[in-house]
Design a protein around this motif. Structure first.
Motif, short mmCIF file in Angstrom:
data_model
loop_
_atom_site.label_atom_id
_atom_site.label_comp_id
_atom_site.label_asym_id
_atom_site.label_seq_id
_atom_site.Cartn_x
_atom_site.Cartn_y
_atom_site.Cartn_z
N GLY A 145 0.79 -1.23 0.00
CA GLY A 145 0.00 0.00 0.00
C GLY A 145 0.82 1.27 0.00
O GLY A 145 0.35 2.32 -0.45
N ALA A 146 2.06 1.20 0.47
CA ALA A 146 2.92 2.38 0.45
C ALA A 146 3.13 2.87 -0.97
O ALA A 146 3.22 4.08 -1.22
CB ALA A 146 4.26 2.06 1.11
N ARG A 147 3.20 1.95 -1.92
CA ARG A 147 3.37 2.34 -3.32
C ARG A 147 2.18 3.17 -3.80
O ARG A 147 2.35 4.11 -4.59
CB ARG A 147 3.52 1.09 -4.19
N VAL A 148 0.99 2.80 -3.35
CA VAL A 148 -0.21 3.54 -3.72
C VAL A 148 -0.10 4.99 -3.27
O VAL A 148 -0.44 5.93 -4.00
CB VAL A 148 -1.47 2.88 -3.11
N MET A 149 0.39 5.18 -2.04
CA MET A 149 0.51 6.52 -1.49
C MET A 149 1.60 7.33 -2.19
O MET A 149 1.44 8.53 -2.43
CB MET A 149 0.80 6.45 0.01
N ALA A 334 8.72 -8.16 7.60
CA ALA A 334 8.80 -7.19 6.51
C ALA A 334 7.86 -6.04 6.78
O ALA A 334 6.87 -6.18 7.49
CB ALA A 334 8.47 -7.85 5.17
N GLU A 335 8.15 -4.90 6.17
CA GLU A 335 7.38 -3.67 6.38
C GLU A 335 7.45 -2.82 5.13
O GLU A 335 8.53 -2.53 4.65
CB GLU A 335 7.98 -2.90 7.56
N ASP A 336 6.29 -2.39 4.61
CA ASP A 336 6.37 -1.61 3.38
C ASP A 336 6.70 -0.14 3.62
O ASP A 336 6.72 0.65 2.67
CB ASP A 336 5.11 -1.78 2.52
N PHE A 337 7.03 0.22 4.85
CA PHE A 337 7.64 1.53 5.11
C PHE A 337 8.94 1.65 4.31
O PHE A 337 9.42 2.75 4.05
CB PHE A 337 7.92 1.68 6.61
N SER A 338 9.49 0.50 3.94
CA SER A 338 10.72 0.47 3.15
C SER A 338 10.59 1.23 1.83
O SER A 338 11.56 1.83 1.36
CB SER A 338 11.11 -0.98 2.86
#
Length: 395
Positions: A145-149, A334-338
């Motif tokens: 979802g980070a990519r969406v933002m 893992a964490e998509d904050f990455s």
């Protein structure tokens, strides 16, 4: 300093009732990745009450709010929280337990949203010089979802970003902030084993996909135990194996899925190459066809030096130097904050959420809960780090 820390905590205690209300309301309406309709509506309503302008991408998207500073100078600093929950049936027995069967905030995202909303309230009461961007993203749990933002412009004009995660590995009043890798890279994989089915009484006429799969699962365990440096954290897990349809039939097909976790690029490549090699070898050894595919990855979370110093200073101002910890080894989670950290510098911390005399229940457990006093710590930290970072950025 101690006076500043006391003032921060006093201010956060003043909004404690709001923190509890937010967390408990959000906990009751968990929604999974890209379906966070009620959750987003709740966050939008609270941001509107705080008179903070925001944009919403609709169901499947997230919320980008911009708290204007007294001088509205750029660049801005961003704070991030997650909207989504997990497909888990809650077993906490809480009075405010999930009202959505089969869904639960078992990863503390309800707490993270409350913390960032709390920081927004504190920042709004005494605006800093620069702008603070509040990111409420969908689908952290496996949906990137980070990519969406990022595609929606959440990082436009942002100089630094800060996030965090509640965990009962640490006690309430502790904050872990460390430089470098703090979460592993995650590579998902899927394996299909195609054999030749037959009667269970005549195995010589078949190629058993189930037996080939079982041997492959055993073989894959040596990728970590015998092919990687024991001082370099890495994991290969096969999480699912589906094969066969009858007790007296030899399976013609099997499906496996799993994950690789690593913190160094060279180790990741070694594990991937080993997985590919073993699939080829076991396919030939058991006269089956083995197809291996990889799913989109989460890069490792790597905190940057300057922002880690700021995070530790902010944490010390809230919980004191004794409460600020350094992680000895990266988490293999893992964490998509990455994805944000690939674009701008920042720091991802962990907030202790284990109360006195309470067990250390792991995240993603149907009985997971945390000490709500940690919400006060988190809101205070996000308020403090945003102000420190803006001063560092020259706002």
């Amino acid at each position: 300093d101690s006076k500043r820390g006391a003032a921060l905590m006093l201010a956060a205690q003043g909004i404690r009732k709001h923190l509890l209300r937010w967390r408990r309301a959000l906990h009751q309406c968990p929604e999974t990745a890209f379906a966070e309709r009620k959750t987003a509506r709740f966050v939008l309503r609270e941001l509107q009450r705080l008179a903070i302008p925001c944009e919403y991408g609709g169901v499947g998207g997230g919320i980008i709010a911009r708290l204007r500073g007294s001088q509205s100078s750029t660049p801005a600093v961003a704070l991030r929280a997650e909207l989504d929950a997990l497909p888990i049936t809650e077993q906490t027995g809480l009075a405010f337990a999930s009202r959505h069967p089969g869904r639960m905030h078992a990863c503390a995202h309800d707490g993270h949203m409350a913390m960032v909303l709390g920081a927004a309230m504190l920042l709004q009461q005494n605006p800093p010089a620069g702008d603070v961007v509040l990111i409420f993203q969908p689908a952290e749990e496996g949906g990137c979802g980070a990519r969406v933002m990022i595609e929606a412009g959440a990082l436009d004009g942002v100089a630094m970003i800060f996030g965090g995660h509640l965990t009962c590995h640490y006690a309430t009043g502790q904050v872990m902030a460390a430089c470098g890798p703090v979460c592993a890279q995650a590579d998902g994989f899927h394996i299909r084993v195609s054999g030749r089915g037959g009667h269970g009484a005549r195995p010589h006429e078949a190629s058993d996909a189930l037996v080939a799969s079982a041997a492959l699962v055993g073989g894959l365990q040596t990728l970590v135990s015998r092919e990687t440096n024991p001082l370099d954290p890495s994991v290969v897990t096969v999480g699912t194996l589906h094969a066969g349809s009858a007790a007296n039939a030899i399976a013609h097909d099997a499906q496996l899925s799993g994950t690789i976790r690593s913190t160094r690029p060279e180790t990741r490549q070694r594990l991937i190459a080993g997985l590919e090699r073993m699939c080829r070898a076991f396919g030939e050894a058991y006269q089956t066809q083995i197809e291996l595919t990889f799913s989109p990855t989460y890069p490792p979370v790597v905190n940057t030096p300057r922002e880690t110093v700021l995070a530790r200073q902010a944490a010390m101002s809230v919980v004191g130097s004794a409460g600020v910890l350094t992680q000895e080894l990266p988490s293999m989670g893992a964490e998509d904050f990455s994805f944000y950290l690939e674009r701008v510098p920042g720091c991802f911390v962990r907030f202790g959420g284990r109360g006195p005399n309470t067990p250390n229940l792991p995240l993603h457990n149907p009985q997971f809960d945390f000490d709500e006093e940690a919400l006060v710590v988190g809101a205070s930290y996000f308020d403090a780090v945003a102000r420190l970072a803006l001063r560092e950025a020259g706002a």
